[in-house]
Motif scaffolding. Structure first.
Motif, PDB file in Angstrom:
ATOM      1  N   ALA A   1       0.842  -1.211   0.026  1.00 56.73           N
ATOM      2  CA  ALA A   1      -0.016   0.037   0.021  1.00 56.73           C
ATOM      3  C   ALA A   1       0.838   1.094   0.086  1.00 56.73           C
ATOM      4  O   ALA A   1       0.437   2.261  -0.766  1.00 56.73           O
ATOM      5  N   VAL A   2       2.006   1.263   0.877  1.00 55.65           N
ATOM      6  CA  VAL A   2       3.075   2.379   0.764  1.00 55.65           C
ATOM      7  C   VAL A   2       3.360   2.750  -0.463  1.00 55.65           C
ATOM      8  O   VAL A   2       3.478   3.626  -1.181  1.00 55.65           O
ATOM      9  N   LEU A   3       4.026   1.539  -1.180  1.00 59.40           N
ATOM     10  CA  LEU A   3       4.598   1.653  -2.633  1.00 59.40           C
ATOM     11  C   LEU A   3       3.491   2.077  -3.618  1.00 59.40           C
ATOM     12  O   LEU A   3       3.966   3.023  -4.289  1.00 59.40           O
ATOM     13  N   SER A   4       2.557   1.632  -3.457  1.00 61.59           N
ATOM     14  CA  SER A   4       1.264   1.950  -4.364  1.00 61.59           C
ATOM     15  C   SER A   4       1.050   3.715  -4.229  1.00 61.59           C
ATOM     16  O   SER A   4       0.865   4.275  -5.165  1.00 61.59           O
ATOM     17  N   CYS A   5       1.064   4.129  -3.006  1.00 63.64           N
ATOM     18  CA  CYS A   5       0.611   5.432  -2.637  1.00 63.64           C
ATOM     19  C   CYS A   5       1.767   6.322  -3.142  1.00 63.64           C
ATOM     20  O   CYS A   5       1.636   7.356  -3.855  1.00 63.64           O
ATOM     21  N   LEU A   6       3.065   5.983  -2.938  1.00 61.96           N
ATOM     22  CA  LEU A   6       4.282   6.501  -3.640  1.00 61.96           C
ATOM     23  C   LEU A   6       4.209   6.694  -4.968  1.00 61.96           C
ATOM     24  O   LEU A   6       4.394   7.803  -5.508  1.00 61.96           O
ATOM     25  N   ASN A   7       3.979   5.452  -5.586  1.00 58.85           N
ATOM     26  CA  ASN A   7       3.871   5.245  -7.203  1.00 58.85           C
ATOM     27  C   ASN A   7       2.844   6.392  -7.560  1.00 58.85           C
ATOM     28  O   ASN A   7       3.063   7.258  -8.613  1.00 58.85           O
TER      29      ASN A   7
END
Length: 487
Positions: free
Chosen positions: A315-321
Motif C-alpha cells: 500500500a505504501v509503494l502504491s501510494c508513493l507510485n
C-alpha cells in the motif's frame, strides 16, 4: 466568462468528441483499461486503512462504522461531481483545470499548487514508512538508504513510460484488493464459526453491542472518528487524472465514478465491520498490534504480523507510485496553463513529462531529508501545513461543479454523461459537510492535531492565493498592451 476548455491555452478549441483535449498532445495514451480499472478499484485503498483504523476504533468503538459511512458518503458525492466534469472534459489537470475555468485563474493556480505540495509531502511520508518495514526485514541496510532506494526505483518507473506506472500500480492495487477481499471472506467465515481450522467462536455480530453498546464513548465520538479516518480516503480522485492518458478517457471516468459506491462500501466499511465483529473494540490487541493484525491473530492466521507488513508495504509503494505520478501530472497541467515553468510541459519521445517528474521527486527527496534531520520541527510543519489540503480540494471540486454544470449544458450538453444526483441541493449539502469537518478539526487542539493542520494549511493556502492574485494583476497590463498594440 471565457469559453476555452479547461486546462487548455486560450487559442485552443474545445476537446474533440473522443474525449481528449488538445493539451494532451504531448502525453501518450499508454494506460490500458485494466490499468485504469485497478487504479479505480484499489486507488482508494491507502496504508491509512490498515495502519490508522486502530485509533479510530479505540475512539469510537463499533460506532466507527458510522464515521466510515459518513466519510464514504462524502467521497461518493465528491467523486460523482468530479466524474461529471471529468467525463465532459478529461484532462491531466482534473479539478485544478475545472477550478480555473469555473472559478477563475486564481482558483486553478492555487488548488493546483496546493495539491502538488500535498503529494510531494506524502512522498516523504510513504518513503519513510516503507523504509521502516524494509529495515525490519533487512537491518543491514540503514533506513535512509531504503528510503532512497524506494524513491529512486519508483522515480525510474514513472520516467520510463506511463504504461510502466500503470503496470506497477496494477499489481500493487491488485495485491491490496486480493488481500482485503481475502480478509473479508476469512473473517466473515470466522464470525459465524465456519472457518476451517479456526477455533474462533461463532460470535456473530454480538461484539458490536456487548461491550458498552454500539456507541460506548457517546455520539460525539463519531465526529472524533471522522477526523481520524477521513485522511485514509484521500487519493480517490487520481483516476480522473490518469484517465486523460487512456484511449477512451470519457468511458473510463464514467465507469470509475459509477463504481465508487461499492468500492468504498466493500473495502472500507466491509473490512472494518469484520474487524469490530471478530473481537471486542476495547481488546488491548487492537491498539497494540493494529486492528487487522489483531483480527487475523484472533482467527488463528499464522504470521499475521508479517503478512500485514507485506500488505502495508504494498500500500505504501502504491501510494508513493501514485503520488509521484499525480504530482507530476498536476505540474504538467500547471505548466500548460502558464502557472508553472514551461519546462514542466516538455515530454520525451515516450510522452513522459520528465522535468515535471524530476521536479516533484526533488522536493520529495528534500522532504525525506527533513524527516531525518528535523522530524519534530521542519517536517512536522510540512505535515501540518498540508494536512487539510485534501479537504480544500474537495471543497473546490464542489464549487467548481456548481458552475461547470451550466457551462457543459450551454456548450456541450451531449457530454453530460455523468450527472451529480439532486443537483444543486446535494452539492450544497456536501459543501456543508466538508465545512463542518474543517470547523470540527479546529476543536482538536492537541499537538499536531486538527487545529494546527487547518490553521497552517489555511496559512499556506492564503500565501499561494496571494501569489496567484499578484500574478494576475501583473498579467492585466501586459494583456491590455497586447490588445492596443499596432497590428
Amino acid at each position: 466568462m471565457t469559453t476555452r476548455p479547461p486546462d487548455a491555452p486560450a487559442a485552443d478549441t474545445a476537446p474533440p468528441a473522443d474525449g481528449h483535449s488538445p493539451e494532451q498532445a504531448g502525453l501518450k495514451a499508454g494506460l490500458k483499461n485494466r490499468h485504469l480499472s485497478m487504479i479505480a478499484i484499489g486507488g482508494v485503498i491507502g496504508a491509512g486503512l490498515f495502519v490508522g483504523s486502530a485509533s479510530g476504533i479505540a475512539a469510537a468503538g463499533p460506532g466507527i462504522l458510522l464515521s466510515y459511512a459518513l466519510v464514504a458518503a462524502l467521497v461518493v458525492f465528491v467523486m460523482r461531481m468530479l466524474g461529471e466534469m471529468a467525463a465532459a472534459y478529461p484532462t491531466s489537470g482534473s479539478f485544478s483545470a475545472y477550478a480555473d475555468r469555473a472559478l477563475g485563474r486564481w482558483a486553478g493556480f492555487s488548488i493546483g499548487w496546493l495539491y502538488w505540495f500535498f503529494w510531494v509531502v506524502v512522498l516523504a511520508v510513504e518513503a519513510t514508512a516503507g523504509a521502516v518495514i524494509l529495515e525490519g526485514w533487512v537491518p543491514a541496510v540503514p533506513q535512509w538508504a531504503w528510503a532512497l532506494i524506494v524513491m529512486v526505483v519508483l522515480t525510474a518507473t514513472n520516467l520510463i513510460s506511463v504504461g510502466s506506472f500503470g503496470e506497477f500500480e496494477f499489481w500493487f492495487a491488485g495485491i491490496k484488493v486480493v488481500a482485503i477481499g481475502g480478509f473479508i471472506i476469512l473473517g466473515g467465515l470466522a464470525i459465524f464459526g465456519v472457518l476451517p481450522g479456526s477455533d474462533h467462536p461463532a460470535t456473530g455480530f454480538g461484539n458490536l453491542t456487548e461491550h458498552g453498546g454500539f456507541l460506548p464513548n457517546g455520539g460525539g465520538a463519531i465526529l472524533t472518528g471522522i477526523l481520524l479516518v477521513v485522511f485514509s480516503f484521500m487519493g480517490s480522485e487520481i483516476v480522473t487524472l490518469a484517465a486523460a492518458e487512456s484511449p477512451d478517457a470519457r468511458r473510463a471516468v464514467a465507469k470509475a465514478t459509477r463504481s465508487v459506491i461499492w468500492r468504498v462500501g466493500v473495502f472500507y466499511i466491509g473490512s472494518i465491520l469484520v474487524v469490530v465483529s471478530l473481537l471486542p473494540w476495547n481488546d488491548p490487541a487492537v491498539e497494540k498490534k493494529g486492528s487487522y493484525v489483531a483480527a487475523l491473530d484472533t482467527i488463528g492466521i499464522p504470521h499475521a504480523g508479517e503478512i500485514m507488513n507485506f500488505i502495508v508495504l504494498t500500500a505504501v509503494l502504491s501510494c508513493l507510485n501514485s503520488g509521484l505520478y499525480t504530482a507530476s501530472r498536476m505540474a504538467f497541467s500547471l505548466g500548460q496553463r502558464g502557472d508553472a515553468p514551461r519546462s514542466f510541459v516538455r515530454t520525451n519521445a515516450r510522452g513522459v513529462p520528465q522535468v515535471a517528474i524530476l521536479a516533484s521527486v526533488a522536493f520529495g527527496f528534500v522532504a525525506v531529508a527533513f524527516n531525518y534531520l528535523w522530524p519534530d520541527t521542519v517536517f512536522q510543519f510540512l505535515l501540518n501545513s498540508s494536512g487539510a489540503v485534501a479537504l480544500f480540494v474537495w471543497l473546490v471540486i464542489c464549487f467548481s461543479q456548481l458552475r461547470m454544470r451550466g457551462i457543459i449544458l450551454r456548450e456541450n450538453p451531449e457530454k453530460l454523461v455523468v450527472r451529480m444526483w439532486l443537483f444543486p441541493y446535494l452539492t450544497w449539502v456536501t459543501i456543508a459537510m466538508i465545512s463542518f469537518v474543517l470547523l470540527y478539526m479546529l476543536t482538536d487542539d492537541k499537538e499536531g492535531g486538527g487545529r494546527s493542520q487547518v490553521l497552517l494549511s489555511l496559512l499556506v493556502a492564503a500565501l499561494v492565493i496571494a501569489i496567484s492574485l499578484v500574478r494576475e494583476r501583473r498579467r492585466r497590463p501586459e494583456s491590455a498592451n497586447d490588445a492596443v498594440a499596432p497590428r
